[in-house]
Design an enzyme around this catalytic site. Structure first.
Site, mmCIF file in Angstrom:
data_model
loop_
_atom_site.group_PDB
_atom_site.id
_atom_site.type_symbol
_atom_site.label_atom_id
_atom_site.label_comp_id
_atom_site.label_asym_id
_atom_site.label_seq_id
_atom_site.Cartn_x
_atom_site.Cartn_y
_atom_site.Cartn_z
ATOM 1 N N HIS A 23 6.000 5.384 5.214
ATOM 2 C CA HIS A 23 5.001 4.392 5.666
ATOM 3 C C HIS A 23 5.395 3.927 7.063
ATOM 4 O O HIS A 23 6.327 3.134 7.219
ATOM 5 C CB HIS A 23 4.942 3.199 4.709
ATOM 6 N N HIS A 25 3.952 2.906 11.203
ATOM 7 C CA HIS A 25 2.923 2.688 12.233
ATOM 8 C C HIS A 25 3.482 3.149 13.570
ATOM 9 O O HIS A 25 4.489 2.609 14.039
ATOM 10 C CB HIS A 25 2.542 1.208 12.305
ATOM 11 N N LYS A 109 -5.494 6.141 3.023
ATOM 12 C CA LYS A 109 -5.012 4.750 2.982
ATOM 13 C C LYS A 109 -6.161 3.779 2.733
ATOM 14 O O LYS A 109 -7.161 3.789 3.446
ATOM 15 C CB LYS A 109 -4.337 4.417 4.319
ATOM 16 N N HIS A 146 -2.863 -0.787 0.539
ATOM 17 C CA HIS A 146 -2.403 -2.115 0.970
ATOM 18 C C HIS A 146 -2.894 -3.034 -0.147
ATOM 19 O O HIS A 146 -4.066 -3.377 -0.209
ATOM 20 C CB HIS A 146 -2.986 -2.505 2.331
ATOM 21 N N HIS A 184 4.523 -1.013 0.468
ATOM 22 C CA HIS A 184 5.268 -2.240 0.799
ATOM 23 C C HIS A 184 5.151 -3.330 -0.275
ATOM 24 O O HIS A 184 4.668 -4.425 -0.018
ATOM 25 C CB HIS A 184 4.858 -2.803 2.161
ATOM 26 N N ASP A 257 7.226 0.589 6.840
ATOM 27 C CA ASP A 257 6.160 -0.243 7.412
ATOM 28 C C ASP A 257 6.560 -0.792 8.781
ATOM 29 O O ASP A 257 6.107 -1.875 9.170
ATOM 30 C CB ASP A 257 5.765 -1.393 6.474
HETATM 31 O O1 DOR Z 1 2.580 -6.520 8.716
HETATM 32 C C1 DOR Z 1 1.807 -5.575 8.753
HETATM 33 N N1 DOR Z 1 1.555 -4.907 9.903
HETATM 34 N N2 DOR Z 1 1.181 -5.229 7.637
HETATM 35 C C2 DOR Z 1 0.204 -4.324 7.650
HETATM 36 O O2 DOR Z 1 -0.346 -4.085 6.618
HETATM 37 C C3 DOR Z 1 -0.232 -3.675 8.912
HETATM 38 C C4 DOR Z 1 0.824 -3.697 9.904
HETATM 39 C C5 DOR Z 1 0.320 -3.381 11.306
HETATM 40 O O3 DOR Z 1 -0.388 -2.377 11.479
HETATM 41 O O4 DOR Z 1 0.666 -4.114 12.242
HETATM 42 ZN ZN ZN Z 2 1.699 -0.759 7.098
#
Ligand code: DOR
Ligand code: ZN
Length: 357
Positions: A23, A25, A109, A146, A184, A257
């Site tokens: 997971h 980003h 997702k 999520h 998460h 995450d």
């Molecule tokens: O804290 C988070 N940041 N939770 C999420 O679900 C998305 C993520 C983000 O893309 O910044």
């Molecule tokens: Zn995330």
């Protein structure tokens, strides 16, 4: 996995199979270029989240995004980005079939609309996505969720537990073959839900939810760099997560995450949710597993259970950590801006010494 110790009860060196982050980003453009090397230095593969602006809703877009990630990697890196599609109320069964066939997209997702960063195009009512869910169940393409309701009547600390009962349990009844990763997880309720569900239901656990409780949001003042969604919870939940992650169950595996936002976007009257942890993406987990007295289980959690859930081969090669404390910088470069990483200005006990790229 190998643990080396100078004296009993003092492991000094951990040898893992190269781990995966299920997971992550990575963003796009200058932000992508700034962060991707941190993950590639530790993980052989990562499941990349699709909540870009605009979101990655087609296989074609996922393939193009993957090419941009590969182009942003340091020379010689063999990091393999695994892609996800962003589920909308109009995602068709045909798009799901294309995703499965691509071999590049390994998950879809679910963002409940309004639940988190760039979730506006997400799903208001999961019943509107029935055709896509049915196709995913049939083709064996997992749904990553999520897991929070978006309902102002529900306390923000209860949104995960309510989601599991109100949204996920009925969806699993309608689609018993649907493979689901509850992303998460943050609560004892989520641990119990996942443990009690069939073998097609698993969960990822982040380093911040293993190491911090909600006091970290308010220690000495408001701490925006500890704000993520789902938000940190009480200590009893952190303890339940640590136990779940370290007990050796294949249902719980690594998904960091790591979610970079600029310092300016975090330190704001309405700060963004997201914690950046990729700069110490495996070291933080080593610390948590050591705290739990379970370093010997780190390899399965970080390098085996996730790959098995997704039907992927285990990675070749190894990653070696040593007990060699280092200081986390106060901030990192982030395009024209700065990025404040988890534990900024603090110390990390474990360091990657071999096998990183
Ligand atoms: O804290 C988070 N940041 N939770 C999420 O679900 C998305 C993520 C983000 O893309 O910044
Ligand atoms: Zn995330």
């Amino acid at each position: 996995m190998r643990l080396s110790q100078a004296k009993p009860n003092a492991v000094t060196r951990i040898t893992l199979t190269r781990p995966d982050d299920f997971h992550l980003h990575l963003r796009d453009g200058a932000a992508l270029a700034a962060v991707v090397a941190d993950s590639a230095a530790r993980f052989a593969r990562a499941l990349v989240m699709p909540n870009l602006k605009p979101p990655v809703v087609t296989t074609e877009q996922a393939i193009a995004y993957r090419e941009r990630i590969l182009a942003a990697l340091p020379a010689g890196s063999d990091f393999n980005p695994l892609m996800s599609l962003y589920l909308t109320e109009t995602t068709s069964a045909e798009e799901i079939a294309r995703a499965k066939e691509s071999g590049v997209v390994i998950a879809v997702k679910l963002y409940p609309a309004g639940a988190t960063t760039n979730s506006d195009a997400g799903v208001r009512d999961l019943l509107s996505a029935e055709a896509a869910l049915a196709a995913m169940a049939e083709l064996g393409l997992p749904l990553c969720v999520h897991g929070e309701v978006v309902d102002s009547a529900v306390d923000v600390f209860d949104r995960e537990a309510v989601f599991l009962q109100r949204v996920l349990a009925p969806a699993l009844e309608r689609h018993p073959n649907l493979r689901v990763v509850v992303e998460h997880i943050t609560t004892r309720e989520a641990v119990r839900f996942v443990a009690a569900a069939g073998s097609g239901v698993a969960a990822t656990v982040t380093p911040q939810h293993l190491l911090l409780n909600r006091n970290a949001l308010f220690s000495g003042g408001l701490r925006p760099h500890h704000y993520c969604l789902p938000v940190l919870k009480r200590e009893l939940h952190r303890e339940a997560l640590l136990l779940a992650a370290t007990q050796g169950s294949p249902k719980f595996f690594l998904g960091s995450d790591s979610a970079p936002h600029s310092r300016q976007a975090k330190e704001s009257a309405c700060g963004c949710a997201g914690i950046y942890s990729a700069h110490a993406g495996i070291e933080l987990y080593a610390e948590a597993f050591e705290l739990a007295g379970a370093l010997e289980r780190l390899d399965d959690f970080a390098s085996r259970f996730g790959a098995e859930f997704y039907g992927l081969p285990r990675n070749q090669g190894q990653l070696v950590l040593e007990r060699q404390p280092w200081s986390v910088p106060e901030a990192l470069a982030f395009g024209d801006e700065r990025l404040v990483p988890l534990r900024a200005g603090g110390e990390m006990p474990w360091r990657v010494v071999e096998g990183g790229q």
